[in-house]
Write an enzyme that holds these catalytic residues in place. Sequence first.
Site, PDB file in Angstrom:
ATOM      1  N   HIS A   8       0.825  -1.197   0.000  1.00 25.42           N
ATOM      2  CA  HIS A   8       0.000   0.000   0.000  1.00 25.42           C
ATOM      3  C   HIS A   8       0.866   1.256   0.000  1.00 25.42           C
ATOM      4  O   HIS A   8       2.040   1.215   0.308  1.00 25.42           O
ATOM      5  CB  HIS A   8      -0.964   0.030   1.197  1.00 25.42           C
ATOM      6  CG  HIS A   8      -0.314   0.152   2.532  1.00 25.42           C
ATOM      7  ND1 HIS A   8      -0.089  -0.918   3.353  1.00 25.42           N
ATOM      8  CD2 HIS A   8       0.161   1.224   3.217  1.00 25.42           C
ATOM      9  CE1 HIS A   8       0.490  -0.520   4.462  1.00 25.42           C
ATOM     10  NE2 HIS A   8       0.662   0.788   4.409  1.00 25.42           N
ATOM     11  N   GLU A  58      -3.775   3.571   1.432  1.00 25.22           N
ATOM     12  CA  GLU A  58      -4.139   3.716   2.841  1.00 25.22           C
ATOM     13  C   GLU A  58      -4.344   5.194   3.124  1.00 25.22           C
ATOM     14  O   GLU A  58      -3.446   6.006   2.934  1.00 25.22           O
ATOM     15  CB  GLU A  58      -3.034   3.183   3.749  1.00 25.22           C
ATOM     16  CG  GLU A  58      -3.295   3.429   5.225  1.00 25.22           C
ATOM     17  CD  GLU A  58      -2.091   3.117   6.102  1.00 25.22           C
ATOM     18  OE1 GLU A  58      -1.927   3.818   7.115  1.00 25.22           O
ATOM     19  OE2 GLU A  58      -1.304   2.210   5.772  1.00 25.22           O
ATOM     20  N   HIS A  77       3.294  12.117  -7.167  1.00 29.62           N
ATOM     21  CA  HIS A  77       1.890  11.891  -7.493  1.00 29.62           C
ATOM     22  C   HIS A  77       1.559  10.410  -7.400  1.00 29.62           C
ATOM     23  O   HIS A  77       2.447   9.563  -7.400  1.00 29.62           O
ATOM     24  CB  HIS A  77       1.564  12.410  -8.902  1.00 29.62           C
ATOM     25  CG  HIS A  77       2.333  11.733  -9.992  1.00 29.62           C
ATOM     26  ND1 HIS A  77       3.548  12.213 -10.440  1.00 29.62           N
ATOM     27  CD2 HIS A  77       2.089  10.615 -10.712  1.00 29.62           C
ATOM     28  CE1 HIS A  77       4.002  11.415 -11.402  1.00 29.62           C
ATOM     29  NE2 HIS A  77       3.142  10.435 -11.573  1.00 29.62           N
ATOM     30  N   GLU A 125      -2.162  11.442 -11.320  1.00 33.31           N
ATOM     31  CA  GLU A 125      -1.972  11.358 -12.758  1.00 33.31           C
ATOM     32  C   GLU A 125      -2.850  10.232 -13.296  1.00 33.31           C
ATOM     33  O   GLU A 125      -2.844   9.119 -12.773  1.00 33.31           O
ATOM     34  CB  GLU A 125      -0.513  11.053 -13.104  1.00 33.31           C
ATOM     35  CG  GLU A 125      -0.264  10.951 -14.598  1.00 33.31           C
ATOM     36  CD  GLU A 125       1.165  10.580 -14.938  1.00 33.31           C
ATOM     37  OE1 GLU A 125       1.569  10.807 -16.085  1.00 33.31           O
ATOM     38  OE2 GLU A 125       1.883  10.051 -14.052  1.00 33.31           O
TER      39      GLU A 125
END
Length: 129
Positions: A8, A58, A77, A125
């Site tokens: 994550h 998360e 990003h 993005e």
Amino acid sequence: MEKFKMAHTMIRVLNLEKSLAFYKEALGFEEVRRNDQPAGRFTLVYLNTGDPDGHQLEITYNYDQVVPYDLGTGYGHLALGVDDLEASHADHKAKGYNPTDLKGLGGDSKPRFYFMSDPDGYKIEIIRN
């Protein structure tokens, strides 16, 4: 060496409900688990795009945070792939998410990506699969 798998990526948010609405409505994420820790004064919510074995996002909500987080200069990003970039862009624009214009790389005339921001200012993005 052991084989590693991405588990994550964590981001901190100021308003949990606003952030969850964005990730669910704008990007199709689903909540896969939640860990409320009232004694520690935080909640963790794990989201993914529907792939049960996929990478998760998360979202950490700290109960006592009252000012927006400083994203600093090191964060870049999150990137999500989509098959129909133009339809996704039109949908995000129509829903008021303020995406950038479609862009290509270098001399590439075909659009390959666009960016938008979540409620906390994290850049996202959207790229063509």
